[in-house]
Design a protein around this motif. Structure first.
Motif, PDB file in Angstrom:
ATOM      1  N   UNK A  83      19.691  20.302 -88.721  1.00  0.00           N
ATOM      2  CA  UNK A  83      19.330  19.101 -88.091  1.00  0.00           C
ATOM      3  C   UNK A  83      20.033  18.087 -88.589  1.00  0.00           C
ATOM      4  N   UNK A  84      20.302  17.906 -89.882  1.00  0.00           N
ATOM      5  CA  UNK A  84      21.077  16.779 -90.174  1.00  0.00           C
ATOM      6  C   UNK A  84      22.551  16.640 -89.841  1.00  0.00           C
ATOM      7  N   UNK A  85      22.927  18.037 -89.842  1.00  0.00           N
ATOM      8  CA  UNK A  85      24.473  18.161 -89.476  1.00  0.00           C
ATOM      9  C   UNK A  85      24.577  17.706 -87.900  1.00  0.00           C
ATOM     10  N   UNK A  86      23.655  18.251 -87.157  1.00  0.00           N
ATOM     11  CA  UNK A  86      23.842  18.003 -85.889  1.00  0.00           C
ATOM     12  C   UNK A  86      23.524  16.645 -85.294  1.00  0.00           C
ATOM     13  N   UNK A  87      22.550  15.866 -86.099  1.00  0.00           N
ATOM     14  CA  UNK A  87      22.428  14.385 -85.920  1.00  0.00           C
ATOM     15  C   UNK A  87      23.786  13.579 -86.481  1.00  0.00           C
ATOM     16  N   UNK A  88      24.545  14.187 -87.358  1.00  0.00           N
ATOM     17  CA  UNK A  88      25.744  13.272 -87.833  1.00  0.00           C
ATOM     18  C   UNK A  88      26.742  13.567 -86.733  1.00  0.00           C
ATOM     19  N   UNK A 115      19.058   8.631 -91.491  1.00  0.00           N
ATOM     20  CA  UNK A 115      18.732  10.079 -91.307  1.00  0.00           C
ATOM     21  C   UNK A 115      17.499  10.368 -91.641  1.00  0.00           C
ATOM     22  N   UNK A 116      17.018   9.894 -92.911  1.00  0.00           N
ATOM     23  CA  UNK A 116      15.563  10.251 -93.318  1.00  0.00           C
ATOM     24  C   UNK A 116      14.531   9.957 -92.372  1.00  0.00           C
ATOM     25  N   UNK A 117      14.464   8.724 -91.915  1.00  0.00           N
ATOM     26  CA  UNK A 117      13.462   8.094 -90.803  1.00  0.00           C
ATOM     27  C   UNK A 117      13.657   8.858 -89.756  1.00  0.00           C
ATOM     28  N   UNK A 118      14.766   9.406 -89.096  1.00  0.00           N
ATOM     29  CA  UNK A 118      15.045  10.101 -87.744  1.00  0.00           C
ATOM     30  C   UNK A 118      14.323  11.437 -87.970  1.00  0.00           C
ATOM     31  N   UNK A 119      14.792  11.884 -88.882  1.00  0.00           N
ATOM     32  CA  UNK A 119      14.279  13.465 -89.016  1.00  0.00           C
ATOM     33  C   UNK A 119      12.886  13.529 -90.022  1.00  0.00           C
ATOM     34  N   UNK A 120      12.503  12.267 -90.291  1.00  0.00           N
ATOM     35  CA  UNK A 120      11.209  12.434 -91.152  1.00  0.00           C
ATOM     36  C   UNK A 120      11.309  13.111 -92.303  1.00  0.00           C
ATOM     37  N   UNK A 121      12.355  12.959 -93.313  1.00  0.00           N
ATOM     38  CA  UNK A 121      12.527  13.720 -94.441  1.00  0.00           C
ATOM     39  C   UNK A 121      12.458  12.821 -95.406  1.00  0.00           C
ATOM     40  N   UNK A 122      11.844  13.291 -96.667  1.00  0.00           N
ATOM     41  CA  UNK A 122      11.729  12.489 -97.942  1.00  0.00           C
ATOM     42  C   UNK A 122      13.088  12.258 -98.472  1.00  0.00           C
ATOM     43  N   UNK A 123      13.350  11.232 -99.235  1.00  0.00           N
ATOM     44  CA  UNK A 123      14.623  10.840 -99.409  1.00  0.00           C
ATOM     45  C   UNK A 123      15.154  11.945-100.739  1.00  0.00           C
ATOM     46  N   UNK A 124      14.366  12.527-101.559  1.00  0.00           N
ATOM     47  CA  UNK A 124      14.882  13.317-102.155  1.00  0.00           C
ATOM     48  C   UNK A 124      15.360  14.754-101.584  1.00  0.00           C
ATOM     49  N   UNK A 125      14.514  14.760-100.708  1.00  0.00           N
ATOM     50  CA  UNK A 125      14.694  16.209 -99.958  1.00  0.00           C
ATOM     51  C   UNK A 125      15.941  16.079 -99.011  1.00  0.00           C
ATOM     52  N   UNK A 126      16.177  15.116 -98.480  1.00  0.00           N
ATOM     53  CA  UNK A 126      17.406  14.628 -97.643  1.00  0.00           C
ATOM     54  C   UNK A 126      18.667  14.729 -98.602  1.00  0.00           C
ATOM     55  N   UNK A 127      18.616  13.908 -99.758  1.00  0.00           N
ATOM     56  CA  UNK A 127      19.397  14.055-100.887  1.00  0.00           C
ATOM     57  C   UNK A 127      20.316  15.391-101.209  1.00  0.00           C
ATOM     58  N   UNK A 128      19.238  16.377-101.352  1.00  0.00           N
ATOM     59  CA  UNK A 128      19.438  17.773-101.670  1.00  0.00           C
ATOM     60  C   UNK A 128      20.414  18.400-100.620  1.00  0.00           C
ATOM     61  N   UNK A 129      19.755  18.212 -99.442  1.00  0.00           N
ATOM     62  CA  UNK A 129      20.434  18.595 -98.124  1.00  0.00           C
ATOM     63  C   UNK A 129      21.831  17.924 -98.007  1.00  0.00           C
ATOM     64  N   UNK A 130      22.017  16.769 -98.018  1.00  0.00           N
ATOM     65  CA  UNK A 130      23.422  16.097 -97.860  1.00  0.00           C
ATOM     66  C   UNK A 130      24.091  16.723 -98.894  1.00  0.00           C
ATOM     67  N   UNK A 131      23.811  16.926-100.143  1.00  0.00           N
ATOM     68  CA  UNK A 131      24.620  17.317-100.925  1.00  0.00           C
ATOM     69  C   UNK A 131      25.060  18.862-100.715  1.00  0.00           C
ATOM     70  N   UNK A 132      24.235  19.531-100.394  1.00  0.00           N
ATOM     71  CA  UNK A 132      24.537  20.923 -99.951  1.00  0.00           C
ATOM     72  C   UNK A 132      25.844  20.947 -98.649  1.00  0.00           C
ATOM     73  N   UNK A 167      31.993   9.672 -85.810  1.00  0.00           N
ATOM     74  CA  UNK A 167      32.850   9.394 -86.962  1.00  0.00           C
ATOM     75  C   UNK A 167      32.403   8.159 -88.048  1.00  0.00           C
ATOM     76  N   UNK A 168      31.550   6.993 -87.327  1.00  0.00           N
ATOM     77  CA  UNK A 168      31.004   5.912 -88.084  1.00  0.00           C
ATOM     78  C   UNK A 168      29.838   6.560 -88.838  1.00  0.00           C
ATOM     79  N   UNK A 169      29.177   7.632 -88.634  1.00  0.00           N
ATOM     80  CA  UNK A 169      28.054   8.188 -89.412  1.00  0.00           C
ATOM     81  C   UNK A 169      26.833   7.179 -89.328  1.00  0.00           C
ATOM     82  N   UNK A 170      25.757   7.614 -90.403  1.00  0.00           N
ATOM     83  CA  UNK A 170      24.475   7.208 -90.280  1.00  0.00           C
ATOM     84  C   UNK A 170      24.328   6.839 -91.639  1.00  0.00           C
ATOM     85  N   UNK A 171      23.470   5.559 -92.349  1.00  0.00           N
ATOM     86  CA  UNK A 171      23.096   5.576 -93.354  1.00  0.00           C
ATOM     87  C   UNK A 171      22.055   6.658 -93.852  1.00  0.00           C
ATOM     88  N   UNK A 172      21.907   6.966 -95.169  1.00  0.00           N
ATOM     89  CA  UNK A 172      20.994   8.004 -95.536  1.00  0.00           C
ATOM     90  C   UNK A 172      19.421   7.465 -95.056  1.00  0.00           C
TER      91      UNK A 172
END
Length: 123
Positions: A20-25, A38-55, A30-35
């Protein structure tokens, strides 16, 4: 792209939140989105999103750049293209010309139009 890199990219995408994160991006362009956005749109907690973005970054599918105090994440289109090329490099036995499958044609020569269920064309 080597097999080990393809496995890392496919493995990163084989998780629902990361996909979901990848598809949203990809949709964001190419201008992307602030973290935070992304967290707000996908309703993800910041630590969870950080983990997924790192992967996704480790797999070569997402880039990050600092803009003041924010990190802006964007799809790595080169990484995505490399993965797609790896997956289709031997399409139709390596004879892409004339096989009739649009996905087999090299991306540099064609734009693939996909049909949605309602028949509307999109790129």
């Amino acid at each position: 792209m080597e097999s080990i890199e393809a496995v890392a990219a496919l493995g990163a995408l084989a998780q629902e939140n990361r996909l979901e994160v990848f598809r949203l991006l990809v949709q964001a362009g190419p201008e992307g989105l602030p973290a935070g956005q992304i967290a707000e749109r996908l309703k993800l907690a910041s630590p969870t999103l950080s983990f997924h973005l790192a992967q996704l970054r480790h797999a070569g599918l997402v880039t990050a750049k600092r803009d003041g105090r924010s990190l802006i994440y964007a799809a790595d289109y080169d990484g995505m293209d490399d993965l797609m090329s790896f997956l289709t490099e031997n399409c139709c036995g390596g004879k892409a010309e004339g096989c009739g499958i649009p996905a087999c044609e090299p991306a540099s020569r064609t734009v693939i139009h996909r049909r949605t269920k309602r028949g509307a064309s999109r790129q």
